[in-house]
Structure formats: structure tokens, C-alpha cells
Design a protein around this motif. Sequence first.
Motif, PDB file in Angstrom:
ATOM      1  N   ASP A 230       0.959  -0.928  -0.216  1.00  0.00           N
ATOM      2  CA  ASP A 230       0.143  -0.348  -0.030  1.00  0.00           C
ATOM      3  C   ASP A 230       0.808   1.314  -0.263  1.00  0.00           C
ATOM      4  OD1 ASP A 230      -2.385   1.127   0.126  1.00  0.00           O
ATOM      5  OD2 ASP A 230      -2.262   1.970   2.497  1.00  0.00           O
ATOM      6  N   VAL A 231       2.320   1.190   0.817  1.00  0.00           N
ATOM      7  CA  VAL A 231       2.720   2.373   0.522  1.00  0.00           C
ATOM      8  C   VAL A 231       2.798   2.571  -0.279  1.00  0.00           C
ATOM      9  CG1 VAL A 231       5.145   2.628   1.504  1.00  0.00           C
ATOM     10  CG2 VAL A 231       3.330   2.433   2.980  1.00  0.00           C
ATOM     11  N   LEU A 232       3.923   1.494  -0.845  1.00  0.00           N
ATOM     12  CA  LEU A 232       4.563   1.410  -2.364  1.00  0.00           C
ATOM     13  C   LEU A 232       3.542   1.964  -3.167  1.00  0.00           C
ATOM     14  CD1 LEU A 232       7.168   0.621  -4.318  1.00  0.00           C
ATOM     15  CD2 LEU A 232       5.905  -1.582  -4.654  1.00  0.00           C
ATOM     16  N   ARG A 233       2.541   1.915  -3.126  1.00  0.00           N
ATOM     17  CA  ARG A 233       1.342   2.307  -4.213  1.00  0.00           C
ATOM     18  C   ARG A 233       1.507   3.797  -3.576  1.00  0.00           C
ATOM     19  NH1 ARG A 233      -3.585   3.713  -3.790  1.00  0.00           N
ATOM     20  NH2 ARG A 233      -3.569   2.528  -1.568  1.00  0.00           N
ATOM     21  N   ARG A 234       1.057   4.345  -3.338  1.00  0.00           N
ATOM     22  CA  ARG A 234       0.783   5.362  -2.560  1.00  0.00           C
ATOM     23  C   ARG A 234       1.723   6.332  -2.996  1.00  0.00           C
ATOM     24  NH1 ARG A 234      -2.148   7.168   2.390  1.00  0.00           N
ATOM     25  NH2 ARG A 234      -3.521   5.426   2.814  1.00  0.00           N
ATOM     26  N   VAL A 235       3.333   5.740  -3.123  1.00  0.00           N
ATOM     27  CA  VAL A 235       4.262   6.672  -3.961  1.00  0.00           C
ATOM     28  C   VAL A 235       4.451   6.740  -5.224  1.00  0.00           C
ATOM     29  CG1 VAL A 235       7.076   6.272  -3.665  1.00  0.00           C
ATOM     30  CG2 VAL A 235       5.719   5.576  -1.680  1.00  0.00           C
TER      31      VAL A 235
ATOM     32  N   GLU B  51       2.125   6.722  -7.182  1.00  0.00           N
ATOM     33  CA  GLU B  51       1.146   7.557  -7.145  1.00  0.00           C
ATOM     34  C   GLU B  51       1.379   9.010  -6.728  1.00  0.00           C
ATOM     35  OE1 GLU B  51      -2.369   6.155  -5.213  1.00  0.00           O
ATOM     36  OE2 GLU B  51      -2.641   4.614  -6.158  1.00  0.00           O
ATOM     37  N   PHE B  52       1.865   9.472  -5.906  1.00  0.00           N
ATOM     38  CA  PHE B  52       2.986  10.626  -5.354  1.00  0.00           C
ATOM     39  C   PHE B  52       3.607  10.939  -6.687  1.00  0.00           C
ATOM     40  CE2 PHE B  52       6.482  12.770  -3.928  1.00  0.00           C
ATOM     41  CZ  PHE B  52       5.641  14.188  -3.614  1.00  0.00           C
ATOM     42  N   LEU B  53       4.848   9.899  -6.698  1.00  0.00           N
ATOM     43  CA  LEU B  53       5.782  10.581  -7.802  1.00  0.00           C
ATOM     44  C   LEU B  53       4.387  10.575  -9.539  1.00  0.00           C
ATOM     45  CD1 LEU B  53       7.832   8.123  -7.252  1.00  0.00           C
ATOM     46  CD2 LEU B  53       8.538  10.708  -7.026  1.00  0.00           C
ATOM     47  N   ASP B  54       4.178  10.117  -9.987  1.00  0.00           N
ATOM     48  CA  ASP B  54       2.810   9.986 -10.955  1.00  0.00           C
ATOM     49  C   ASP B  54       2.542  11.413 -10.992  1.00  0.00           C
ATOM     50  OD1 ASP B  54       3.761   7.670 -12.332  1.00  0.00           O
ATOM     51  OD2 ASP B  54       2.032   6.743 -11.388  1.00  0.00           O
TER      52      ASP B  54
ATOM     53  N   ASP C  91       9.856  19.550  -0.718  1.00  0.00           N
ATOM     54  CA  ASP C  91       8.556  21.273  -1.194  1.00  0.00           C
ATOM     55  C   ASP C  91       7.696  20.996  -1.796  1.00  0.00           C
ATOM     56  OD1 ASP C  91       8.644  24.269  -1.049  1.00  0.00           O
ATOM     57  OD2 ASP C  91       8.928  24.031  -3.377  1.00  0.00           O
ATOM     58  N   LEU C  92       7.430  20.279  -2.876  1.00  0.00           N
ATOM     59  CA  LEU C  92       6.849  19.759  -3.394  1.00  0.00           C
ATOM     60  C   LEU C  92       5.346  19.466  -2.415  1.00  0.00           C
ATOM     61  CD1 LEU C  92       7.657  18.039  -6.494  1.00  0.00           C
ATOM     62  CD2 LEU C  92       6.313  19.979  -6.554  1.00  0.00           C
ATOM     63  N   ILE C  93       5.678  17.964  -1.130  1.00  0.00           N
ATOM     64  CA  ILE C  93       4.951  17.492  -0.356  1.00  0.00           C
ATOM     65  C   ILE C  93       4.090  19.076   0.772  1.00  0.00           C
ATOM     66  CG2 ILE C  93       4.740  16.044   1.869  1.00  0.00           C
ATOM     67  CD1 ILE C  93       5.965  14.355   0.042  1.00  0.00           C
ATOM     68  N   LYS C  94       5.144  20.171   1.146  1.00  0.00           N
ATOM     69  CA  LYS C  94       4.510  20.902   2.135  1.00  0.00           C
ATOM     70  C   LYS C  94       3.760  22.020   0.617  1.00  0.00           C
ATOM     71  CE  LYS C  94       8.825  22.051   2.785  1.00  0.00           C
ATOM     72  NZ  LYS C  94      10.042  22.770   2.823  1.00  0.00           N
ATOM     73  N   LYS C  95       3.938  22.053  -0.376  1.00  0.00           N
ATOM     74  CA  LYS C  95       2.936  22.793  -0.902  1.00  0.00           C
ATOM     75  C   LYS C  95       1.339  22.571  -1.105  1.00  0.00           C
ATOM     76  CE  LYS C  95       5.834  25.580  -3.703  1.00  0.00           C
ATOM     77  NZ  LYS C  95       6.995  25.790  -5.085  1.00  0.00           N
TER      78      LYS C  95
ATOM     79  N   PHE D 174       2.779   9.378   3.727  1.00  0.00           N
ATOM     80  CA  PHE D 174       2.126   8.003   3.019  1.00  0.00           C
ATOM     81  C   PHE D 174       1.381   6.615   3.485  1.00  0.00           C
ATOM     82  CE2 PHE D 174       5.563  10.130   1.110  1.00  0.00           C
ATOM     83  CZ  PHE D 174       5.034  10.129  -0.579  1.00  0.00           C
ATOM     84  N   GLY D 175       0.738   7.222   4.537  1.00  0.00           N
ATOM     85  CA  GLY D 175       0.260   6.346   5.466  1.00  0.00           C
ATOM     86  C   GLY D 175       0.374   5.453   6.650  1.00  0.00           C
TER      87      GLY D 175
END
Length: 444
Positions: free
Chosen positions: A178-183, A185-188, A203-207, A429-430
Motif C-alpha cells: 500500500d505504501v509502495l502504491r502511494r509512493v 502515485e505521488f511520483l506520477d 517542497d512539493l509535499i509541503k505545497k 504515505f499512510g
Amino acid sequence: MPSNKVQSIKEELKEKIMQSEDAVFKELHTKEKYIEALYIKTISDETVIQDYVVKPFFEIATAETFLAYLQSHPKVKPFESEEQTLEELIRGVAVLFYQDFIFIFDSKVDRNNSVLDTTVETTIQGPQSGLSESLPTNLGLIRHRYPETTLNVESTTIGEISKTKVMILHDEKLVDQDVLRRVKEFLDEVDIQMFQTGEQLLDLIKKSNRALFPVMLVTERPDRVAVNLAAGKVVLLVSGSSFAVILPTVMKDFMASMEDIYQTYWVSIFLQVLRYVGFVTSLILPGLYVAVTSYNPELFRFQLALSIAGSRSAVPYPSFVEVVIMLFMMELLTEASIRLPKAIGPTATTVGGLILGQAATEAGLVSNIMIIIVSAVAISNFVVPINAFSFSVRIVKYIILALATCFGLVGVVLGFFMFLAYMVKLDSFGQPFLTLVQTKSTKE
């Protein structure tokens, strides 16, 4: 060895190792001969394979002569078992399949000779080599420290203009799917033109979620990467960056140093307790000073209360103004120490701090006790091992200071519990940010 047995061993080795992007299966043909080579290019020296296998294969005419060449070469040894061959393969050798024979060719390369020492996460004991800006070199360093066939390597590109290559590393057996899937998806979903380093992901996550604290760990140490891979984490390697990104990351990861695993048990426990004490001190000490001095001086012993009052007798403004001035000057010194050239940085900031503190005290702008408080806060903040987390702590102490200025000790307690509540709300990431003991992940 029967040809069907050779074929079976070859297919099993390929099945276990070819899932990684840096695994190579090469086939060479001539009219008389046919050879296949299986190796991992990030930990094998392809120049050695080219010089001692590929060139002789095309230069030697007959199949029997080439077989004799392989059997007599000092870098070649015969096949013993599939387990032993697999163990050798993930340590940098090449497996050669020729006729009905299997050979182990020593093509290991030592990546440690081509990297520099760590500069940010230094330790007294343990490995001193850090990651480099070369993606194959970094992957080779990690494979040397994590020789497992279940280590999976995938890649993607980020950046509309830069098209930067990013490798995703995880242990297929230990990672939380599940964590791998979230990562992934985030990169995509990352939308950026120029992507050059893993720190940009912070920076992207903070925004996206306005998080005050980082929810991913940036490290320059291959040994920290290997330890986190064994814990089921996902690691990102960015081309051109000498730092790896580890996800998910919880608070205890930011408070842990690689020094802990290279020390004895009780020394390690002592260092961890020391860090948490420094962490809490950095957070609440400025606010606690203002709260007790301005609102509840009766908490001090009589002699200490008189000493503090005498020290502040020449200061013309309230204690919170005094604290803000000195904290602001300390922040400027800290930033200056980062920006100045290394040759003069430590000297300039040390001398500047001493002169500034002495002059401010003699001019009656701040009290002597305030110099002690600010120094203790600065030292305590530097105890936090990961810089990204210590920067966030520097901000939180101002929030607690503001609450202490308005509400006294109640404000300090309220600010600290608001800080805890905020960290409870965070997740990486969960994974809850305040997780103390992470359960071992299992493959779905």
C-alpha cells in the motif's frame, strides 16, 4: 552437466534477478559458438567483462579453444550450486552459460573508491563513505550493503524539461504494498519542469498539504539506506543528486543517528535520551523563560529570582522582546554559518556571536541569563540529527513563545499539546508520524 539442467538453472536465476532494472542478460553469437552472460551492471565491471569475455569470444575461433580459455582463466571458477551462484551474483560476479557448462566470472567492482566522505551526517564510528552524484555508483553502493535478490529496482522520469531519471528501490519481500502504491502515485502526480534533487519532493509535499514537518527523510549515507530497506521502506535515488529519499518516515527516524547502531547498548540509549531532552529543551525553553519571568516568578527559588531580577534591572523592555531579539540574532548567525565559505564560516560566526553577546549585555539590551538561554536553545537544536527536522523545530518554538507571552505557563502547556496534536494528525504515505514501533510489513 545436462543441457536441460543448465537451462533450468538459467531460467531460475533470471526469474530471481531480472526483475531489477540494473540486471543484464547478454547473448553473444558466432557461427561456431554461443554464450550467455548474466550480471548486475551497477556492481559488476563491464569493462572487465568486455576485455576478458566478449573480446576473446570473438577472437578465438573454435568452441573447444574458447572452452579451454575459460577453464584456465584465473577469474573464472566452475559452478558449484544454485544458492552459491545466486549469492555470488548479487555481489558482483557474472554468470556465464557456455555449451553445457556454467562458469562464475569475477567482475566485482569496488564503488567505495569513487565516492567522497559524508559531509552532513557524520559519525565517529562506522562507514564514512557517502552517496555520489552518479546513479549507477549509488545503486552499486547500496547493493554492496544490501545483497538480496528481493531488492527490486524500478525507474521513472520526473520533470517536463529535465526528464530526470528516478530509481525506486524496495525489498519485494518486506515492503508494504500500500505504501509502495502511494509512493508511485505521488511520483506520477508530480508536476514540475526542472527536477534535479530529491529535496524538491519535500517542497512539493509541503505545497500540497502545508505540512510544517518533513514526511520524508533525505540522507547521504548508503548504510542508512540499507537499514531502511531492511525495515521495509521505499528509497528514491535521483540522477545527479548525492542524496537518497526514504519513505515513509516517522518522527523516530528523524531522531535516530547511524551512530546508535555502532555504539554499545547503554551508550546508544543515553544518546537517544539526550536527543529527546535537547529536542524538548529547544522547543519550550524560550517560552518557559518568558512565562516564568513575566507571569510566575514564584516558581524560582528566592536566590535565583533575585539573581534574574538583578540581571534584568538594566533591560528597558519586557522579557519576550528580549527573547525575540536574541533568538532572531541567533537565527541570523546560524544562516550566516551556512552561507559563508567553509574556511571562514566557523571563525566568523563564533567570534561574531561572542562579541554580539558581550556587547549586548554591557549595553543593557539583554540580560546575562538571556545569553545562557539562547545558547542552550541553539545547542539543543543542533542535537537533532536530521537538519530538515531541526529547521521545523526552530519555527515551532516561536509559536510556543507567542502563546507563553499571552498566557504564561498555561500557554507553554497549551502550545506543547497543540504541537503533539499536530504531529498525531500527520502521516507519511499512510504511516502515522508519531509511530513508535513499526510493525513488520508483509507482501500482499
